[in-house]
Scaffold this motif. Structure first.
Motif, PDB file in Angstrom:
ATOM      1  N   ILE A  99       0.847  -1.187   0.000  1.00 10.99           N
ATOM      2  CA  ILE A  99       0.000   0.000   0.000  1.00 10.99           C
ATOM      3  C   ILE A  99       0.886   1.241   0.000  1.00 10.99           C
ATOM      4  CG2 ILE A  99      -1.933  -1.167   1.124  1.00 10.99           C
ATOM      5  CD1 ILE A  99      -1.203   0.407   3.682  1.00 10.99           C
ATOM      6  N   TYR A 100       0.329   2.327  -0.548  1.00 10.34           N
ATOM      7  CA  TYR A 100       1.066   3.583  -0.566  1.00 10.34           C
ATOM      8  C   TYR A 100       0.105   4.755  -0.594  1.00 10.34           C
ATOM      9  CZ  TYR A 100       0.134   4.324  -5.568  1.00 10.34           C
ATOM     10  OH  TYR A 100      -0.469   4.541  -6.787  1.00 10.34           O
ATOM     11  N   CYS A 101       0.633   5.914  -0.185  1.00 10.96           N
ATOM     12  CA  CYS A 101      -0.135   7.158  -0.268  1.00 10.96           C
ATOM     13  C   CYS A 101       0.731   8.194  -0.969  1.00 10.96           C
ATOM     14  CB  CYS A 101      -0.575   7.639   1.112  1.00 10.96           C
ATOM     15  SG  CYS A 101      -1.492   9.206   1.024  1.00 10.96           S
ATOM     16  N   GLY A 102       1.550   8.912  -0.218  1.00 14.26           N
ATOM     17  CA  GLY A 102       2.428   9.912  -0.817  1.00 14.26           C
ATOM     18  C   GLY A 102       1.863  11.311  -0.837  1.00 14.26           C
ATOM     19  N   CYS A 103       0.786  11.553  -0.101  1.00 13.38           N
ATOM     20  CA  CYS A 103       0.173  12.885  -0.096  1.00 13.38           C
ATOM     21  C   CYS A 103       1.030  13.914   0.639  1.00 13.38           C
ATOM     22  CB  CYS A 103      -1.224  12.838   0.529  1.00 13.38           C
ATOM     23  SG  CYS A 103      -1.251  12.522   2.306  1.00 13.38           S
ATOM     24  N   CYS A 104       1.832  13.445   1.578  1.00 10.76           N
ATOM     25  CA  CYS A 104       2.595  14.347   2.444  1.00 10.76           C
ATOM     26  C   CYS A 104       3.741  13.557   3.065  1.00 10.76           C
ATOM     27  CB  CYS A 104       1.671  14.931   3.521  1.00 10.76           C
ATOM     28  SG  CYS A 104       0.899  13.691   4.584  1.00 10.76           S
ATOM     29  N   ILE A 111       7.634   6.250   1.480  1.00  9.92           N
ATOM     30  CA  ILE A 111       7.656   7.518   0.748  1.00  9.92           C
ATOM     31  C   ILE A 111       7.917   8.630   1.762  1.00  9.92           C
ATOM     32  CG2 ILE A 111       6.324   9.079  -0.729  1.00  9.92           C
ATOM     33  CD1 ILE A 111       4.735   6.648  -1.678  1.00  9.92           C
ATOM     34  N   PRO A 112       9.182   8.975   2.009  1.00  8.30           N
ATOM     35  CA  PRO A 112       9.510   9.930   3.070  1.00  8.30           C
ATOM     36  C   PRO A 112       8.949  11.338   2.876  1.00  8.30           C
ATOM     37  CG  PRO A 112      11.479   8.790   2.302  1.00  8.30           C
ATOM     38  CD  PRO A 112      10.367   8.412   1.382  1.00  8.30           C
ATOM     39  N   LYS A 113       8.921  11.833   1.638  1.00  8.38           N
ATOM     40  CA  LYS A 113       8.470  13.222   1.415  1.00  8.38           C
ATOM     41  C   LYS A 113       7.080  13.268   0.805  1.00  8.38           C
ATOM     42  CE  LYS A 113      13.012  15.077   1.352  1.00  8.38           C
ATOM     43  NZ  LYS A 113      14.122  15.622   0.710  1.00  8.38           N
ATOM     44  N   ASN A 114       6.956  12.844  -0.434  1.00 10.11           N
ATOM     45  CA  ASN A 114       5.658  12.772  -1.112  1.00 10.11           C
ATOM     46  C   ASN A 114       5.842  12.029  -2.432  1.00 10.11           C
ATOM     47  OD1 ASN A 114       6.359  14.750  -3.237  1.00 10.11           O
ATOM     48  ND2 ASN A 114       6.204  16.268  -1.600  1.00 10.11           N
ATOM     49  N   ILE A 115       4.737  11.719  -3.075  1.00  9.02           N
ATOM     50  CA  ILE A 115       4.778  10.918  -4.293  1.00  9.02           C
ATOM     51  C   ILE A 115       5.506  11.642  -5.427  1.00  9.02           C
ATOM     52  CG2 ILE A 115       2.557  11.614  -5.306  1.00  9.02           C
ATOM     53  CD1 ILE A 115       3.798   7.996  -5.084  1.00  9.02           C
ATOM     54  N   LYS A 116       5.428  12.954  -5.465  1.00  7.36           N
ATOM     55  CA  LYS A 116       6.109  13.717  -6.514  1.00  7.36           C
ATOM     56  C   LYS A 116       7.623  13.566  -6.386  1.00  7.36           C
ATOM     57  CE  LYS A 116       6.755  18.326  -8.508  1.00  7.36           C
ATOM     58  NZ  LYS A 116       8.125  18.041  -8.845  1.00  7.36           N
ATOM     59  N   VAL A 117       8.148  13.867  -5.216  1.00  8.11           N
ATOM     60  CA  VAL A 117       9.597  13.826  -4.989  1.00  8.11           C
ATOM     61  C   VAL A 117      10.132  12.397  -5.024  1.00  8.11           C
ATOM     62  CG1 VAL A 117      11.396  14.286  -3.247  1.00  8.11           C
ATOM     63  CG2 VAL A 117       9.614  15.981  -3.685  1.00  8.11           C
ATOM     64  N   ASP A 118       9.422  11.485  -4.370  1.00  4.11           N
ATOM     65  CA  ASP A 118       9.947  10.134  -4.178  1.00  4.11           C
ATOM     66  C   ASP A 118       9.570   9.140  -5.276  1.00  4.11           C
ATOM     67  OD1 ASP A 118      11.257  10.676  -1.666  1.00  4.11           O
ATOM     68  OD2 ASP A 118       9.259  10.829  -0.794  1.00  4.11           O
ATOM     69  N   TRP A 119       8.720   9.544  -6.230  1.00  2.04           N
ATOM     70  CA  TRP A 119       8.361   8.642  -7.331  1.00  2.04           C
ATOM     71  C   TRP A 119       8.392   9.363  -8.678  1.00  2.04           C
ATOM     72  CZ3 TRP A 119       7.715   3.425  -6.846  1.00  2.04           C
ATOM     73  CH2 TRP A 119       7.289   2.740  -7.986  1.00  2.04           C
ATOM     74  N   LEU A 120       7.550  10.371  -8.831  1.00  2.00           N
ATOM     75  CA  LEU A 120       7.408  11.040 -10.130  1.00  2.00           C
ATOM     76  C   LEU A 120       8.696  11.717 -10.594  1.00  2.00           C
ATOM     77  CD1 LEU A 120       3.839  12.552  -9.617  1.00  2.00           C
ATOM     78  CD2 LEU A 120       4.462  10.444 -10.817  1.00  2.00           C
ATOM     79  N   ASP A 121       9.352  12.456  -9.710  1.00  2.00           N
ATOM     80  CA  ASP A 121      10.593  13.151 -10.091  1.00  2.00           C
ATOM     81  C   ASP A 121      11.725  12.190 -10.432  1.00  2.00           C
ATOM     82  OD1 ASP A 121       9.267  15.527  -9.693  1.00  2.00           O
ATOM     83  OD2 ASP A 121      10.353  16.092  -7.869  1.00  2.00           O
ATOM     84  N   LYS A 122      11.617  10.948 -10.020  1.00  2.00           N
ATOM     85  CA  LYS A 122      12.638   9.936 -10.314  1.00  2.00           C
ATOM     86  C   LYS A 122      12.300   9.155 -11.584  1.00  2.00           C
ATOM     87  CE  LYS A 122      14.025   9.557  -5.542  1.00  2.00           C
ATOM     88  NZ  LYS A 122      14.275   8.721  -4.385  1.00  2.00           N
ATOM     89  N   ASN A 123      11.209   9.563 -12.234  1.00  2.00           N
ATOM     90  CA  ASN A 123      10.763   8.910 -13.471  1.00  2.00           C
ATOM     91  C   ASN A 123      10.519   7.409 -13.293  1.00  2.00           C
ATOM     92  OD1 ASN A 123      10.717  11.249 -15.141  1.00  2.00           O
ATOM     93  ND2 ASN A 123      12.952  11.173 -15.182  1.00  2.00           N
ATOM     94  N   TYR A 124       9.975   7.051 -12.155  1.00  2.00           N
ATOM     95  CA  TYR A 124       9.588   5.662 -11.924  1.00  2.00           C
ATOM     96  C   TYR A 124       8.290   5.397 -12.710  1.00  2.00           C
ATOM     97  CZ  TYR A 124      12.987   5.311  -8.055  1.00  2.00           C
ATOM     98  OH  TYR A 124      14.125   5.259  -7.291  1.00  2.00           O
ATOM     99  N   PRO A 125       7.969   4.129 -12.946  1.00  2.00           N
ATOM    100  CA  PRO A 125       6.811   3.777 -13.789  1.00  2.00           C
ATOM    101  C   PRO A 125       5.483   4.315 -13.264  1.00  2.00           C
ATOM    102  CG  PRO A 125       8.163   1.847 -13.297  1.00  2.00           C
ATOM    103  CD  PRO A 125       8.672   2.951 -12.449  1.00  2.00           C
ATOM    104  N   VAL A 126       4.726   4.953 -14.168  1.00  2.00           N
ATOM    105  CA  VAL A 126       3.432   5.535 -13.800  1.00  2.00           C
ATOM    106  C   VAL A 126       2.327   4.943 -14.659  1.00  2.00           C
ATOM    107  CG1 VAL A 126       4.403   7.703 -12.958  1.00  2.00           C
ATOM    108  CG2 VAL A 126       3.728   7.512 -15.345  1.00  2.00           C
ATOM    109  N   ASN A 127       1.100   5.052 -14.164  1.00  2.00           N
ATOM    110  CA  ASN A 127      -0.060   4.656 -14.948  1.00  2.00           C
ATOM    111  C   ASN A 127      -0.155   5.553 -16.176  1.00  2.00           C
ATOM    112  OD1 ASN A 127      -1.207   2.472 -13.508  1.00  2.00           O
ATOM    113  ND2 ASN A 127      -1.903   3.884 -11.935  1.00  2.00           N
ATOM    114  N   GLU A 128      -0.700   5.018 -17.239  1.00  2.00           N
ATOM    115  CA  GLU A 128      -0.782   5.742 -18.511  1.00  2.00           C
ATOM    116  C   GLU A 128      -1.517   7.068 -18.404  1.00  2.00           C
ATOM    117  OE1 GLU A 128       0.847   4.872 -21.313  1.00  2.00           O
ATOM    118  OE2 GLU A 128       1.697   3.245 -20.116  1.00  2.00           O
ATOM    119  N   GLU A 129      -2.579   7.133 -17.603  1.00  2.00           N
ATOM    120  CA  GLU A 129      -3.362   8.359 -17.518  1.00  2.00           C
ATOM    121  C   GLU A 129      -2.672   9.474 -16.733  1.00  2.00           C
ATOM    122  OE1 GLU A 129      -4.805   5.703 -14.151  1.00  2.00           O
ATOM    123  OE2 GLU A 129      -4.479   5.404 -16.282  1.00  2.00           O
TER     124      GLU A 129
END
Length: 146
Positions: free
Chosen positions: A94-99, A127-145
């Motif tokens: 499970i994950y969140c990443g809102c904050c 996810i220590p900081k948020n989903i943007k910093v810890d996932w999206l900014d690292k270009n990890y795999p995302v859903n197509e939408e």
């Protein structure tokens, strides 16, 4: 004599404050999964035996199921419904990443559900900081939408 009573009172107060600060989390350190570990497993197509569940406001991680924020009772009910159909030995992440992780209102109620239902391979994405910093900014795999 007054000094001893004061000292004992001060020590008791300190003990209460320390125990309040050491809030017990519903997961163990070994149940935390690093974002890179999950990203690599997704990239290498090694998630067939895994259920990835977003219990936050969005579900950007590729292959994740969107339940919605875990702080809301109807979303916890939806999580329970999903998990009731899931084998207890399946790896569930499970994950969140809102904050920041330590302040997240969604992860604790959702992880408690995993414990209550007896999942043997329950994991929480760290996810220590948020989903943007810890996932999206690292270009990890995302859903197509996303």
């Amino acid at each position: 004599m007054k000094y001893r009573i004061f000292l004992l009172g001060a020590l008791a107060l300190l003990a209460v404050r320390v125990s309040a600060q050491q809030k017990k989390e519903p997961w163990k350190p070994g149940q935390l999964m690093a974002t890179k570990v999950l990203a690599d497993r997704i990239s290498n197509r090694q998630t067939g035996d895994m259920l990835i569940v977003s219990i936050g406001p969005d579900n950007p991680i590729r292959g994740s199921v969107d339940i919605g924020p875990g702080k809301e009772k109807e979303n916890i009910a939806a999580l329970k419904s999903l998990l009731e159909k899931t084998p207890r030995d399946k790896e569930v992440v499970i994950y969140c990443g809102c904050c920041p992780f330590d302040k997240c209102p969604n992860i604790r109620p959702a992880f408690q559900v995993l414990n209550e239902l007896g999942f043997k391979q329950a994991k929480l994405l760290d996810i220590p900081k948020n989903i943007k910093v810890d996932w999206l900014d690292k270009n990890y795999p995302v859903n197509e939408e996303n």
